[in-house]
Enzyme design. Sequence first.
Site, mmCIF file in Angstrom:
data_model
loop_
_atom_site.group_PDB
_atom_site.id
_atom_site.type_symbol
_atom_site.label_atom_id
_atom_site.label_comp_id
_atom_site.label_asym_id
_atom_site.label_seq_id
_atom_site.Cartn_x
_atom_site.Cartn_y
_atom_site.Cartn_z
ATOM 1 N N ASP A 50 0.887 -1.066 0.011
ATOM 2 C CA ASP A 50 0.133 0.080 -0.014
ATOM 3 C C ASP A 50 0.841 1.144 -0.172
ATOM 4 O O ASP A 50 0.418 2.164 -0.790
ATOM 5 C CB ASP A 50 -0.918 0.093 1.259
ATOM 6 C CG ASP A 50 -2.098 1.175 1.094
ATOM 7 O OD1 ASP A 50 -2.478 1.683 0.102
ATOM 8 O OD2 ASP A 50 -2.373 1.370 2.055
ATOM 9 N N HIS A 104 -7.145 1.107 9.622
ATOM 10 C CA HIS A 104 -6.416 1.575 8.575
ATOM 11 C C HIS A 104 -6.440 3.092 8.431
ATOM 12 O O HIS A 104 -7.556 3.672 7.768
ATOM 13 C CB HIS A 104 -6.869 0.800 7.196
ATOM 14 C CG HIS A 104 -5.699 1.004 6.299
ATOM 15 N ND1 HIS A 104 -4.775 0.174 5.713
ATOM 16 C CD2 HIS A 104 -5.597 2.304 5.428
ATOM 17 C CE1 HIS A 104 -3.998 0.630 4.642
ATOM 18 N NE2 HIS A 104 -4.829 2.110 4.411
ATOM 19 N N CYS A 150 -3.017 8.409 -1.371
ATOM 20 C CA CYS A 150 -4.080 8.162 -2.383
ATOM 21 C C CYS A 150 -4.098 8.520 -3.415
ATOM 22 O O CYS A 150 -4.119 9.750 -3.795
ATOM 23 C CB CYS A 150 -5.543 8.462 -1.623
ATOM 24 S SG CYS A 150 -6.862 8.154 -2.652
ATOM 25 N N ASN A 171 0.128 6.955 4.831
ATOM 26 C CA ASN A 171 -0.732 6.002 5.782
ATOM 27 C C ASN A 171 0.062 6.584 7.126
ATOM 28 O O ASN A 171 1.094 7.173 7.316
ATOM 29 C CB ASN A 171 -0.342 4.647 5.574
ATOM 30 C CG ASN A 171 -0.842 3.997 4.541
ATOM 31 O OD1 ASN A 171 -1.896 3.472 4.670
ATOM 32 N ND2 ASN A 171 -0.204 3.780 3.385
#
Lengths: 308, 308
Positions: free
Chosen positions: A11, A206, A239, A248
């Site tokens: 991610d 998350h 994102c 994150n």
Amino acid sequence: MIKIFEVGPRDGLQNEKTILSLADKVWLVESLAKTGLKDIEAGAFVRADRVPQMADSEELQTKLSPHQDVNFWYLVPNRKGLERALSKNVKNIALFTAVSETFNQNNIGMSVSDSFTEMKQMMARVKSLGDIKVRGYVSTVWGCPFEGKIKPAQSLAVLDQMIALEVDQLSIGDTIGVANPVSVETIIKPLLQNYSSRAKDLLAVHFHDTRGTALANALRAFELGITVFDSSIGGLGGCPFAPGAAGNLATEDLLYLLKEMGVDTEINYQKICETGMELSRRMKDKTFTSKALQAFIANCTKNTVWDS
Amino acid sequence: MIKIFEVGPRDGLQNEKTILSLADKVWLVESLAKTGLKDIEAGAFVRADRVPQMADSEELQTKLSPHQDVNFWYLVPNRKGLERALSKNVKNIALFTAVSETFNQNNIGMSVSDSFTEMKQMMARVKSLGDIKVRGYVSTVWGCPFEGKIKPAQSLAVLDQMIALEVDQLSIGDTIGVANPVSVETIIKPLLQNYSSRAKDLLAVHFHDTRGTALANALRAFELGITVFDSSIGGLGGCPFAPGAAGNLATEDLLYLLKEMGVDTEINYQKICETGMELSRRMKDKTFTSKALQAFIANCTKNTVWDS
């Protein structure tokens, strides 16, 4: 025990412009696996033309040495990706969808409902094998870069649906970093009430740190009883549909908070920070957003009790 | 109501390398005074050779126009500084000391005990005038860059001593950003128990974001019942004795969290962010540490419900 699910190699890196070499990726995942982390998202079986950062996940997967009690996870977007992963003997897979229709259309070209149809078929295949663990990501739970605020009832319905697929873990995602401690409670409390007895560590949170709130949100989730927290080394990530979005929640920041609070994670803070520091070096001295890592690198205090 | 005490123009700018022009400082303080903030630390009456960033505070003070219900505060390190401030008709002053002996020796060349002797004399002078409000800062409450961890009993003793001086407000400082929600509780809980009935808004918390924990600590303090929070526009600041230390908790981050939680502050988020953005421009496009400001500037979401 509180668990950290490390999402940096997938991610995190997927949302970085710099593409890490395969050798560096192997180093990163192996290095993370030696810190005490038990769950690491290592890559994704996705289309290389769509996600060039993950083009070598298949090769990466074959190069990783086994580490006792460490699970390497791989994201699979659909049945095709699932079959690729299974053919490589992957044992831990992650599926995903989002609450927001517009986000799903932009991200995977599918409605939320169609994504569940696809995931149902994937789950049937997985269950037929018996030894595969599945994590289900739900994105845009607290807000969408296209649709704005999302009603809690809408989010809870999609989260319930994901749990109904019988995933082993549900990751509840604040994709663009707009949750706050009150709205965290609105989503987490009913889930804990409905499902906490059903499976240990079923629920993971998350958080993204786009507006600096990730750690405060994690603290509230921790206070409520959540035991699994997603985070990314250095704070890598973002994102793709939220320009300028910070990454994150950083593993260093989360782990620093937990260790200082006396919460046991069995993860070595010094090793985590050393990995973050070396990764920054390998990414052309990129300054990571993690403030705990920045403090570790600057060796802020003469007395380093807090940074080791 | 929850109050934000803005420390950017003094505590923030004092720890920045770039020295802002007097005109820019006037603009900054005036701009902040139009956001709904009620308390702004505007400058310091200190020695210009020691703190060049604050050399023009006296002039700044004469140039500020009065704003209804807005208090401008000035730091005074000793009786000499106090007299300078009083001669300028300053009505809101801030005194300071630290828990750590080594920090105090390095910061003001005085023992903690001697600093209280000095402050006692300053308070006698202030009380003889009758219309001056005093804020007392205590630094290194949770840790010291020289001495490391500080025992809570030692900190509480110094905090008690500051309250015993009859200051109107006590600002409890995590100078190097090593507090955590548990240690915040260890310090704040007894203070709230002993003093909360004594004066409204007596207790303020002052967190630094060196390791990313400032907002989580503020959240815990808020949950405990603290009503006054120090923060700095953009996250400006740091600690001169803690190399690499990130700045104060950013006003934008704190205000974002509070407004999203539905907490009333009467402060306009959009105006705060516009001031932070313009200040960044005037400081040669410095990237501020505030993530909420970064998101505001990047206009992360097409739908800006969160950023206005």
